[in-house]
Write an enzyme that holds these catalytic residues in place. Sequence first.
Site, mmCIF file in Angstrom:
data_model
loop_
_atom_site.group_PDB
_atom_site.id
_atom_site.type_symbol
_atom_site.label_atom_id
_atom_site.label_comp_id
_atom_site.label_asym_id
_atom_site.label_seq_id
_atom_site.Cartn_x
_atom_site.Cartn_y
_atom_site.Cartn_z
ATOM 1 N N SER A 129 42.830 46.802 47.426
ATOM 2 C CA SER A 129 41.830 45.649 47.515
ATOM 3 C C SER A 129 42.486 44.441 46.642
ATOM 4 C CB SER A 129 40.710 45.863 46.833
ATOM 5 O OG SER A 129 40.422 46.115 45.670
ATOM 6 N N LYS A 167 38.573 43.675 40.173
ATOM 7 C CA LYS A 167 38.230 42.720 40.862
ATOM 8 C C LYS A 167 38.406 41.164 40.255
ATOM 9 C CE LYS A 167 36.927 45.123 44.727
ATOM 10 N NZ LYS A 167 37.479 46.248 44.359
#
EC number: 3.4.21.88
Length: 208
Positions: A129, A167
């Site tokens: 990701s 993230k």
Amino acid sequence: MPTQASQKRWKQILQSIYDAIEDHGYPPTVREIGKSVGLSSSSTVAAYLEKLLAAGLIAKDPAKPRTLEVTSAGRDFIGVQDHGIPIVGTVAAGVPITAIENIDDYFPVPDDLPYAADELFMLRVQGNSMIKIGILDGDQIIVKKQNDAENGQIVVAMTEEDEATVKRFYKEKNGIRLHPENDSMDDMFFPDVTILGIVVSLYRPALV
């Protein structure tokens, strides 16, 4: 230098602080320190803490609660050796998985990092990701421990489900947005998250 009697008390208090952080991840209160070392007066404990601060054996952020930590000089004073950056498990970079909190190994602090080993931890990334910014599956990220972040920083965050993920962090009006650096993945939204730290470096094990 403290007297021999004071030196013994300094070591007891430093050890109490160090042990609490190692065991629980956060420092003890003044009352807890007093109970640990046999001092019933909180003002007496506070006076010792001021002396330890002045001697550079402990440090704290006066703007934040419970930020007490034992410095490198303090660890030397009580005979604790730095092993390096603790590698504490695996963090998700994709679908979050539960972080492993036990220390698997230690990694030397890179010379170009302006942080001490006790300010850092390492996690192994699983998933894709964050590939747009070069964080790949299997990489080991070096994280500076802190509980806040600015918008746009890369963080390791613990969600409400007690799962950790890496993230890009954004605090918005209605909560927290965690943004993956992968065009095929969607942003994640939470009312709140617990920030474990910000990513400051990356190590990629060499292919054999």
